[in-house]
Design a protein around this motif. Structure first.
Motif, PDB file in Angstrom:
ATOM      1  N   THR A  66       0.752  -0.846   0.090  1.00  0.00           N
ATOM      2  CA  THR A  66      -0.333   0.200  -0.393  1.00  0.00           C
ATOM      3  C   THR A  66       0.615   1.454   0.166  1.00  0.00           C
ATOM      4  O   THR A  66       1.597   1.753   1.322  1.00  0.00           O
ATOM      5  CB  THR A  66      -1.158   0.135   1.580  1.00  0.00           C
ATOM      6  N   ARG A 118       2.187   4.680   0.350  1.00  0.00           N
ATOM      7  CA  ARG A 118       1.953   6.022   1.672  1.00  0.00           C
ATOM      8  C   ARG A 118       1.858   7.456   1.379  1.00  0.00           C
ATOM      9  O   ARG A 118       3.121   7.537   0.605  1.00  0.00           O
ATOM     10  CB  ARG A 118       2.227   5.282   3.226  1.00  0.00           C
ATOM     11  N   PRO A 157      -1.726   5.876   4.260  1.00  0.00           N
ATOM     12  CA  PRO A 157      -2.205   5.394   2.935  1.00  0.00           C
ATOM     13  C   PRO A 157      -2.961   5.843   1.591  1.00  0.00           C
ATOM     14  O   PRO A 157      -3.433   6.435   2.166  1.00  0.00           O
ATOM     15  CB  PRO A 157      -3.390   3.727   3.666  1.00  0.00           C
ATOM     16  N   LYS A 195      -5.007   6.614  -1.011  1.00  0.00           N
ATOM     17  CA  LYS A 195      -6.514   6.471  -1.255  1.00  0.00           C
ATOM     18  C   LYS A 195      -6.744   6.410  -2.396  1.00  0.00           C
ATOM     19  O   LYS A 195      -6.210   7.404  -3.476  1.00  0.00           O
ATOM     20  CB  LYS A 195      -7.218   7.089  -0.736  1.00  0.00           C
ATOM     21  N   GLU A 222      -8.354   2.490  -0.017  1.00  0.00           N
ATOM     22  CA  GLU A 222      -6.918   2.742  -0.036  1.00  0.00           C
ATOM     23  C   GLU A 222      -5.960   1.654  -1.748  1.00  0.00           C
ATOM     24  O   GLU A 222      -6.712   0.372  -1.803  1.00  0.00           O
ATOM     25  CB  GLU A 222      -6.237   1.650   0.741  1.00  0.00           C
ATOM     26  N   HIS A 230      -3.075  -0.099  -3.856  1.00  0.00           N
ATOM     27  CA  HIS A 230      -2.901  -1.365  -3.489  1.00  0.00           C
ATOM     28  C   HIS A 230      -2.066  -1.430  -4.885  1.00  0.00           C
ATOM     29  O   HIS A 230      -2.481  -1.642  -6.028  1.00  0.00           O
ATOM     30  CB  HIS A 230      -3.624  -2.500  -2.988  1.00  0.00           C
TER      31      HIS A 230
END
Length: 348
Positions: free
Chosen positions: A120, A122, A128, A130, A136, A138
């Motif tokens: 994830t 940041r 995290p 979005k 979130e 990935h």
């Protein structure tokens, strides 16, 4: 249960490690980037060789002979494994071999592969990131890790006898050989069950001039009459390959890409039949040069895509015809720490 065990092992291996400085992290990241690039170049060179009819046929035989590797690793990593260790028969990470009572011999060099790892990203505050929907993000990154063939290991002192030693090479017929003899017991029934799970029924009847076909309108696979049992089984495996690969979803697309789709289906059929000990033929490999691509990079992209589709379809059918419960797919997260800490790294 096995996954949690591996995670604990990986966690332990990080204890006592010195924290890297920003400069050291940057240097490590640069070395990893260079190694990933080197592995990608090695993969491209290997796959370009596979794109010839003879090279693809040889790869199919190797994947059928060493099906434990094909069932565990992606096509991309299978190709890297065979390029670095042509005699490999069963490949696992350092820790996984330890849990199975085997120890990697001191001084052995790991086979480097690209393990997928989902992370994830940041933001600058460590939160995290979005997407536009508030979920979130990935992303999948690939990191080089070391794995080892069983030939690089030895039984650990005091280890119990394993449940079963892996089989080595099996004798396979020559590709393009004539399909002869009888089919293995229950092979046709298991293929039929596989097709049933995909919503297709199987019947025998007139199919001339073809040996068989899959009809998406009636959801039926028809195999020709008066064939030897072995030949009928090979044809059924071929049609099961088409259905599993979803070639029947759009017949206009099939007609447009017939060469690639026939190669995919026949490749799947060969692997499935060979694992069952059945002589199967692959007759559409001459199409490869026409659709694989004009540059090494395009050939690599196309053949990795085709290879992965073949591997996934073969795995799905083998789950019916030759189930093997001891086949955990690669993840990368569980072995990464141990591989970096304990294995001897290999320059790309």
């Amino acid at each position: 249960m096995a996954t949690s065990t591996r995670r604990r092992s990986a966690a332990k291996s990080t204890k006592g490690k010195k924290k890297l400085t920003p400069e050291q992290r940057a240097e490590f990241a640069e070395k990893r980037k260079a190694e990933v690039q080197g592995l990608q170049e090695q993969l491209t060179a290997a796959v370009v060789e596979f794109a010839s009819s003879e090279g693809w046929a040889a790869l199919l035989k190797k994947m059928a002979q060493r099906s434990r590797i094909m069932r565990k690793y992606s096509f991309r990593n299978s190709a890297l494994i065979f390029a670095q260790c042509p005699h490999a028969t069963e490949v696992r990470g350092y820790t996984e071999w330890k849990t199975r009572g085997r120890q990697v011999r001191k001084g052995e060099r790991g086979i480097r592969i690209l393990a997928p790892n989902t992370v994830t990203p940041r933001d600058e505050n460590g939160e995290p990131q979005k997407d536009e929907h508030g979920n979130e993000k990935h992303i999948t990154i690939f990191k080089p890790i070391s794995v080892f063939d069983i030939s690089q290991t030895e039984r650990a002192e005091g280890a119990q006898e394993p449940e079963g030693e892996p089989a080595g090479d099996v004798a396979l017929p020559e590709i393009n050989g004539k399909v002869q003899g009888t089919a293995p017991a229950e092979f046709m029934d298991r293929l039929t069950l596989c097709l049933k799970s995909l919503g297709y029924t199987v019947e025998r009847g007139h199919t001339a001039p073809a040996d068989g076909y899959a009809d998406p309108a009636t959801r039926t696979v028809r195999i020709g009459l008066d064939f030897p049992e072995a030949h009928a089984a090979a044809v059924l495996a071929h049609e099961a390959g088409h259905v599993q690969l979803d070639h029947t979803a759009d017949m206009a697309e099939y007609r447009q890409h017939r060469g690639r789709m026939e190669t995919e289906a026949e490749s799947v059929a060969f692997i499935v039949c060979a694992v069952a000990g059945l002589d199967s033929s692959v007759s559409s490999l001459s199409y490869i040069a026409g659709w694989a691509g004009k540059t090494p990079e395009k050939v690599q992209e196309t053949m990795v895509e085709v290879g992965q589709r073949v591997v996934e379809a073969a795995r799905a059918i083998l789950a019916f015809t030759d189930p093997d419960e001891d086949q955990d797919e690669e993840t990368g997260a569980s072995e990464a720490a141990d591989s970096e800490a304990e294995a001897v790294p290999v320059a790309a």
